[in-house]
Design a protein around this motif. Sequence first.
Motif, PDB file in Angstrom:
ATOM      1  N   ASN A  72       0.792  -1.056   0.042  1.00  0.00           N
ATOM      2  CA  ASN A  72       0.025   0.064  -0.087  1.00  0.00           C
ATOM      3  C   ASN A  72       0.887   1.247   0.081  1.00  0.00           C
ATOM      4  O   ASN A  72       2.019   1.263   0.664  1.00  0.00           O
ATOM      5  CB  ASN A  72      -0.953   0.000   1.156  1.00  0.00           C
ATOM      6  CG  ASN A  72      -2.000  -0.939   1.284  1.00  0.00           C
ATOM      7  OD1 ASN A  72      -2.434  -1.652   0.043  1.00  0.00           O
ATOM      8  ND2 ASN A  72      -2.450  -1.527   2.445  1.00  0.00           N
ATOM      9  N   VAL A  73       0.301   2.347  -0.338  1.00  0.00           N
ATOM     10  CA  VAL A  73       0.976   3.686  -0.410  1.00  0.00           C
ATOM     11  C   VAL A  73       0.690   4.532   0.504  1.00  0.00           C
ATOM     12  O   VAL A  73      -0.573   4.740   0.650  1.00  0.00           O
ATOM     13  CB  VAL A  73       0.684   4.130  -1.893  1.00  0.00           C
ATOM     14  CG1 VAL A  73       1.676   5.588  -1.867  1.00  0.00           C
ATOM     15  CG2 VAL A  73       1.205   3.363  -3.088  1.00  0.00           C
ATOM     16  N   TYR A  74       1.538   4.997   1.163  1.00  0.00           N
ATOM     17  CA  TYR A  74       1.651   5.898   2.447  1.00  0.00           C
ATOM     18  C   TYR A  74       2.264   7.276   1.835  1.00  0.00           C
ATOM     19  O   TYR A  74       3.029   7.358   1.146  1.00  0.00           O
ATOM     20  CB  TYR A  74       2.228   5.509   3.848  1.00  0.00           C
ATOM     21  CG  TYR A  74       1.495   4.237   4.141  1.00  0.00           C
ATOM     22  CD1 TYR A  74       0.651   4.414   5.262  1.00  0.00           C
ATOM     23  CD2 TYR A  74       1.817   2.965   3.951  1.00  0.00           C
ATOM     24  CE1 TYR A  74       0.111   3.359   5.877  1.00  0.00           C
ATOM     25  CE2 TYR A  74       1.076   2.024   4.441  1.00  0.00           C
ATOM     26  CZ  TYR A  74       0.208   2.061   5.357  1.00  0.00           C
ATOM     27  OH  TYR A  74      -0.524   1.035   5.901  1.00  0.00           O
ATOM     28  N   SER A  79       2.904   8.320   7.350  1.00  0.00           N
ATOM     29  CA  SER A  79       1.668   8.418   8.470  1.00  0.00           C
ATOM     30  C   SER A  79       0.365   8.238   8.075  1.00  0.00           C
ATOM     31  O   SER A  79      -0.434   7.856   8.862  1.00  0.00           O
ATOM     32  CB  SER A  79       2.052   9.707   9.387  1.00  0.00           C
ATOM     33  OG  SER A  79       1.866  10.952   8.426  1.00  0.00           O
ATOM     34  N   LEU A  80       0.154   8.643   6.663  1.00  0.00           N
ATOM     35  CA  LEU A  80      -1.170   8.545   6.166  1.00  0.00           C
ATOM     36  C   LEU A  80      -1.202   7.577   5.083  1.00  0.00           C
ATOM     37  O   LEU A  80      -0.453   7.718   3.933  1.00  0.00           O
ATOM     38  CB  LEU A  80      -1.512   9.961   5.624  1.00  0.00           C
ATOM     39  CG  LEU A  80      -1.858  10.991   6.700  1.00  0.00           C
ATOM     40  CD1 LEU A  80      -2.000  12.283   5.856  1.00  0.00           C
ATOM     41  CD2 LEU A  80      -3.194  10.714   7.563  1.00  0.00           C
ATOM     42  N   LEU A  81      -2.159   6.538   5.058  1.00  0.00           N
ATOM     43  CA  LEU A  81      -2.657   5.609   3.978  1.00  0.00           C
ATOM     44  C   LEU A  81      -3.030   6.435   2.912  1.00  0.00           C
ATOM     45  O   LEU A  81      -4.194   7.082   3.061  1.00  0.00           O
ATOM     46  CB  LEU A  81      -3.451   4.389   4.742  1.00  0.00           C
ATOM     47  CG  LEU A  81      -3.675   3.606   3.271  1.00  0.00           C
ATOM     48  CD1 LEU A  81      -2.704   2.748   2.707  1.00  0.00           C
ATOM     49  CD2 LEU A  81      -4.804   2.497   3.793  1.00  0.00           C
ATOM     50  N   LEU A  82      -2.292   6.460   1.500  1.00  0.00           N
ATOM     51  CA  LEU A  82      -2.962   7.155   0.477  1.00  0.00           C
ATOM     52  C   LEU A  82      -3.622   6.385  -0.406  1.00  0.00           C
ATOM     53  O   LEU A  82      -4.668   6.677  -1.108  1.00  0.00           O
ATOM     54  CB  LEU A  82      -1.917   7.866  -0.198  1.00  0.00           C
ATOM     55  CG  LEU A  82      -1.068   8.899   0.396  1.00  0.00           C
ATOM     56  CD1 LEU A  82      -0.004   9.582  -0.384  1.00  0.00           C
ATOM     57  CD2 LEU A  82      -1.981  10.136   1.221  1.00  0.00           C
ATOM     58  N   ALA A  83      -3.439   4.970  -0.568  1.00  0.00           N
ATOM     59  CA  ALA A  83      -3.941   4.056  -1.638  1.00  0.00           C
ATOM     60  C   ALA A  83      -3.657   2.512  -1.233  1.00  0.00           C
ATOM     61  O   ALA A  83      -2.531   2.225  -0.686  1.00  0.00           O
ATOM     62  CB  ALA A  83      -3.543   4.307  -2.839  1.00  0.00           C
ATOM     63  N   ASN A  84      -4.905   1.567  -1.301  1.00  0.00           N
ATOM     64  CA  ASN A  84      -4.508   0.255  -1.073  1.00  0.00           C
ATOM     65  C   ASN A  84      -4.117  -0.202  -2.647  1.00  0.00           C
ATOM     66  O   ASN A  84      -4.934   0.297  -3.655  1.00  0.00           O
ATOM     67  CB  ASN A  84      -5.785  -0.184  -0.709  1.00  0.00           C
ATOM     68  CG  ASN A  84      -6.031   0.313   0.632  1.00  0.00           C
ATOM     69  OD1 ASN A  84      -5.385  -0.221   1.394  1.00  0.00           O
ATOM     70  ND2 ASN A  84      -7.499   0.703   1.042  1.00  0.00           N
ATOM     71  N   VAL A  85      -3.257  -1.125  -2.663  1.00  0.00           N
ATOM     72  CA  VAL A  85      -2.691  -1.550  -3.905  1.00  0.00           C
ATOM     73  C   VAL A  85      -2.923  -3.243  -4.030  1.00  0.00           C
ATOM     74  O   VAL A  85      -2.563  -3.746  -2.961  1.00  0.00           O
ATOM     75  CB  VAL A  85      -1.327  -0.987  -4.266  1.00  0.00           C
ATOM     76  CG1 VAL A  85      -0.996  -1.382  -5.786  1.00  0.00           C
ATOM     77  CG2 VAL A  85      -1.239   0.370  -4.033  1.00  0.00           C
ATOM     78  N   GLY A  86      -3.219  -3.673  -5.218  1.00  0.00           N
ATOM     79  CA  GLY A  86      -3.274  -4.889  -5.380  1.00  0.00           C
ATOM     80  C   GLY A  86      -3.428  -5.626  -6.869  1.00  0.00           C
ATOM     81  O   GLY A  86      -3.769  -4.528  -7.816  1.00  0.00           O
ATOM     82  N   TRP A  87      -2.965  -6.666  -7.200  1.00  0.00           N
ATOM     83  CA  TRP A  87      -3.314  -7.373  -8.302  1.00  0.00           C
ATOM     84  C   TRP A  87      -4.742  -7.693  -8.560  1.00  0.00           C
ATOM     85  O   TRP A  87      -5.364  -8.319  -7.670  1.00  0.00           O
ATOM     86  CB  TRP A  87      -2.356  -8.499  -8.323  1.00  0.00           C
ATOM     87  CG  TRP A  87      -1.006  -8.210  -8.263  1.00  0.00           C
ATOM     88  CD1 TRP A  87      -0.230  -8.617  -7.147  1.00  0.00           C
ATOM     89  CD2 TRP A  87      -0.336  -8.090  -9.003  1.00  0.00           C
ATOM     90  NE1 TRP A  87       1.027  -8.291  -7.475  1.00  0.00           N
ATOM     91  CE2 TRP A  87       1.053  -7.914  -8.822  1.00  0.00           C
ATOM     92  CE3 TRP A  87      -0.389  -7.724 -10.616  1.00  0.00           C
ATOM     93  CZ2 TRP A  87       2.357  -7.465  -9.540  1.00  0.00           C
ATOM     94  CZ3 TRP A  87       0.817  -7.271 -11.335  1.00  0.00           C
ATOM     95  CH2 TRP A  87       2.047  -7.209 -10.740  1.00  0.00           C
ATOM     96  N   LYS A  88      -5.147  -7.315  -9.689  1.00  0.00           N
ATOM     97  CA  LYS A  88      -6.939  -7.380  -9.850  1.00  0.00           C
ATOM     98  C   LYS A  88      -6.869  -8.153 -11.335  1.00  0.00           C
ATOM     99  O   LYS A  88      -6.118  -7.854 -12.082  1.00  0.00           O
ATOM    100  CB  LYS A  88      -7.173  -6.228  -9.834  1.00  0.00           C
ATOM    101  CG  LYS A  88      -8.871  -6.013 -10.380  1.00  0.00           C
ATOM    102  CD  LYS A  88      -9.632  -6.280  -9.047  1.00  0.00           C
ATOM    103  CE  LYS A  88     -11.043  -5.911  -9.190  1.00  0.00           C
ATOM    104  NZ  LYS A  88     -11.724  -7.033  -9.207  1.00  0.00           N
TER     105      LYS A  88
END
Length: 165
Positions: A72-74, A79-88
Amino acid sequence: MTKLGEKLPHLEQDPAKIFTIFDQSGISIDLTLPGALSLSKGGNSQYTATLTLKNDTKFTVTSAQFKVTLNNVYDNNKSLLLANVGWKGSEVLPQAVQEMSFILDAAVLANGSGSCSPKVTGFSNVQWLATMNNGLGTENFTTSLTSVQLTSDPDTENGPTLVVL
């Protein structure tokens, strides 16, 4: 120049960029993704990734299997989660997964390259789901190479020179 009230085009993804995610002993794995993304809060983006195995050895790579984890991108302060990332996959369901195993599609000759495919058919898209936080951050990849099989070319002269007198 735009006129008042006209919408400016929104560039969501930069052009493709090659990220080398593994490089050891003449074997490297490249992942092609956008160089940068711009998402709205709560927005999402998907990109069909390509994985390429490069063989800069004097052997033929007959098979390879490896895992790639999309973290995931912080924000830059972590300190802040910006985006959830995954294979789709290309379908709505199932949901994206962070870790995917890949296999080499065909043998790669010495000093050549070859494509790699996900073990779960169709899961070659990377999906970014933005949170409601705003900020700037850089994605990190985690790669583990499970196995690589090399075969030598019988015509390769890679041993000692022999002189018979």
